[in-house]
Design an enzyme around this catalytic site. Structure first.
Site, PDB file in Angstrom:
ATOM      1  N   LYS A   1       0.836  -1.210   0.000  1.00  0.00           N
ATOM      2  CA  LYS A   1       0.000   0.000   0.000  1.00  0.00           C
ATOM      3  C   LYS A   1       0.869   1.258   0.000  1.00  0.00           C
ATOM      4  O   LYS A   1       1.899   1.300   0.685  1.00  0.00           O
ATOM      5  CB  LYS A   1      -0.891  -0.046   1.253  1.00  0.00           C
ATOM      6  CG  LYS A   1      -1.972   1.033   1.342  1.00  0.00           C
ATOM      7  CD  LYS A   1      -2.858   0.740   2.553  1.00  0.00           C
ATOM      8  CE  LYS A   1      -3.965   1.755   2.747  1.00  0.00           C
ATOM      9  NZ  LYS A   1      -4.808   1.430   3.917  1.00  0.00           N
TER      10      LYS A   1
ATOM     11  N   SER B   1      -9.764   1.224   2.992  1.00  0.00           N
ATOM     12  CA  SER B   1      -8.912   2.038   2.145  1.00  0.00           C
ATOM     13  C   SER B   1      -7.843   1.245   1.393  1.00  0.00           C
ATOM     14  O   SER B   1      -7.292   1.757   0.422  1.00  0.00           O
ATOM     15  CB  SER B   1      -8.247   3.127   2.984  1.00  0.00           C
ATOM     16  OG  SER B   1      -7.358   2.548   3.932  1.00  0.00           O
TER      17      SER B   1
ATOM     18  N   SER C   1      -9.794  -1.268   7.098  1.00  0.00           N
ATOM     19  CA  SER C   1      -9.200  -1.024   5.777  1.00  0.00           C
ATOM     20  C   SER C   1      -8.433  -2.192   5.162  1.00  0.00           C
ATOM     21  O   SER C   1      -8.064  -2.133   3.997  1.00  0.00           O
ATOM     22  CB  SER C   1      -8.283   0.197   5.828  1.00  0.00           C
ATOM     23  OG  SER C   1      -9.055   1.368   5.867  1.00  0.00           O
TER      24      SER C   1
END
Lengths: 483, 94
Positions: free
Chosen positions: A79, A154, A178
């Site tokens: 990420k 996310s 997330s």
């Protein structure tokens, strides 16, 4: 089957049998990225050259019998809120569009030390604030299962990369769901470890007392292996917990006889989609058949979870994001004096959701409102922690849906509160700092994956992984029978 | 209800400048979230210690050792405006 379709464990086997090289594996994933990335949009940055170089180095080590870990040569995606030395780290924000960290975060250092080539940095909601990855300033990420649906967020890019076979496994971060919610939407296994188990050094902070890095993968074994790589005490993170980490892969025995499962009734109440509920109950039945016992438990404070979560995380975010002032890194919008420059920079650099949370947090921390909102929420958080502790005195793990519905469409959530409510089953876990795992347990009428959440007490990752593994094995056996 | 004036003040504290339409949107969103948050008032929290961290740790210290840090060059590399190894900002004193 092509190499990019293999799990990390299968790739590991091929490598150790000398059937393939790391370079061949990385090339297979890069070719798949080339094929599907236009539609999926999982990455903000693809680091093809670095990945190939790292793969070649791994192959040299293999020839010399100098492997640095059992996973040497298996690539990964990460990420884009984890600091990577010399590789852009944007957090999905215009304010960090050109930021190139001068250092590696601890998890990145551990991946490198284990010989994992980095395929790239994945898309996310700006500063990890969101539940659909629609808040990214750069790209739209589609759910590889159904391109008309969001991948969740996310860590939507990290989930989409694995579900779209652009990486065998990935790292996400989880502040209120997330990792688990995108894992659920994309049909993957995702683990949010106990707070303090994985170092946050080099993870760009959103809400420091909630944030935790964790793995996403297509098999429980892969997720357990990745935990072995990234967990452990780190002096550079003062909230890191100093305790010995078990071998998570060794915990996968497939034996759950006598496991006590609690079903918190508040998580099966109104708003829960029927197909989701049916799939969870069917999975629970399979665990019972494997030797687990089930009882209903109650977590009444769940009712206040969303409000408590948004007040505290926004307060922490407003403080953490004060650092983006256009002085030391990131965007600067020039202006005549410093204060005006800060304001112009921040107003141009942050997107609407980030501004909303900074505003809410600033308000909740301001004179006259601190006690009513921030302190009150922190007290409610204490009650939630106690409630979890009481539940875990009776049962070993809790089982809930990961999300009330399966993946939703782009633009479907009309306002922020509606979006926040999609996190209703996941935020309590971060408030209590306990670990939780999401795994696929079926599909709905639209063939969208349904996720089941397993919650454990602090440092109960082994029980979560073994329970998930047991169910995964039962499902695999059934799959064989049906085919 | 949060007034427009309050929204403006909070924006100022947060070092944000909001356009007229952003201001209205923020006012609406803040009110919606704070309305929901007002439900917390019904929870009895008398004598309940607030949680600062989910895993309580106290006095985290380490030995004060000299280790290699970032070079000055690396430390300022991302600065939007850098002069002679320093971050440059608008003049703050006459």
């Amino acid at each position: 089957m092509e190499l990019y379709q293999y799990t990390a464990r299968q790739l590991q086997q091929c490598l150790s049998d000398n059937e393939v090289t790391s370079e061949m594996i990385v090339n297979s994933f890069l070719a798949q990225i080339e094929r599907v990335e236009q539609e999926i949009g999982a990455f903000i940055t693809v680091t093809a050259d670095q990945a190939l170089e790292a793969a070649k180095e791994s192959d040299i080590r293999r020839r010399r019998n100098e492997l640095v870990s059992p996973w040497d040569g298996i690539p990964i995606a990460v990420k884009d809120n984890m600091s990577t030395k010399g590789i852009k780290t944007t957090c999905g924000s215009k304010i960090l569009a050109n930021y190139v960290p001068p250092y590696d975060g601890t998890v990145i250092r551990k991946l490198k030390a284990a010989g994992l080539p980095l395929l790239g940095k994945t898309n996310l909601d700006e500063f990890a604030m969101g539940s659909s990855t629609e808040n990214s300033a750069f790209a739209k990420t589609c759910n590889p299962v159904n391109w008309a649906k969001v991948p969740g967020g996310s860590s939507g890019g990290s989930a989409a990369a694995v579900a779209g076979y652009e990486a065998p496994w990935s790292l996400g971060s989880d502040t209120g769901g997330s990792i688990r919610q995108p894992a659920s939407f994309c049909g993957l296994i995702g683990l949010k470890p106990t707070y303090g188990l994985v170092s946050r050094y080099g993870l760009v902070a959103y809400a420091s007392s909630f944030d935790q890095i964790g793995p996403l993968g297509r098999s429980v074994e892969d997720v357990a292996d990745l935990m072995n790589i990234i967990s452990g005490y780190d002096q550079l993170d003062s909230t890191s917990v100093n305790r010995d980490c078990p071998n998570y892969a060794a915990a996968l025995t497939g034996d759950i006889k006598g496991l006590r499962i609690g079903l918190p009734k508040e998580y099966f109440a109104q708003g829960l989609n029927d197909a989701v509920k049916a799939a969870i109950m069917a999975a629970v039945d399979k665990l019972v058949a494997a030797g687990a016992v089930v009882e209903e438990v109650s977590l009444p404070m769940t009712e206040y979870a969303i409000e408590t979560y948004y007040l505290i995380t926004s307060a922490e975010a407003s403080s953490n994001l004060a650092r983006y002032d256009g002085v030391r890194y990131g965007l600067r919008v020039a202006d005549e004096d410093s204060i005006t420059m800060f304001k112009s920079t921040r107003s141009a650099g942050f997107g609407p959701e980030v501004k909303r949370r900074i505003m809410l947090g600033t308000y909740a921390l301001s004179t006259g409102y601190y006690d009513a909102y921030y302190k009150k929420a922190q007290q409610v958080r204490t009650l939630m922690r106690r409630e979890f502790a009481e539940a875990f005195a009776k049962v070993d793990i809790l089982i809930t849906p990961t999300t009330p519905t399966t993946a939703f469409g782009f633009g479907e959530k009309k306002n922020s509160l509606e979006m926040y409510l999609s996190d209703i089953y996941t935020v309590t876990v971060n408030l209590a700092g306990v670990p939780a795992l999401s795994m696929p347990v079926g599909k709905d009428q639209e063939h969208l994956p349904i996720g089941m959440q397993l919650i454990g007490q602090h440092f109960a990752e082994e029980a979560l992984l073994n329970t998930a593994y047991t169910l995964e094995q039962v499902k695999l056996k059934e799959g064989c029978v049906h085919e | 209800m949060i007034s427009k004036e309050q929204v403006k003040r909070v924006a100022d504290l947060a070092r944000l400048v909001l356009t007229e339409s952003e201001m209205l949107q923020q006012q609406q969103d803040l009110n919606q979230i704070l309305d929901a948050a007002d439900r917390l008032k019904s929870v009895n929290t008398t004598d309940i210690e607030p949680t600062a961290h989910a895993i309580p740790l106290t006095n985290v210290t380490r030995d004060d050792l000299v280790v290699e840090g970032l070079s000055k060059n690396d430390a300022v590399k991302n600065g939007p405006e850098v002069t002679k190894g320093y971050f440059k900002v608008p003049q703050i004193m006459e």
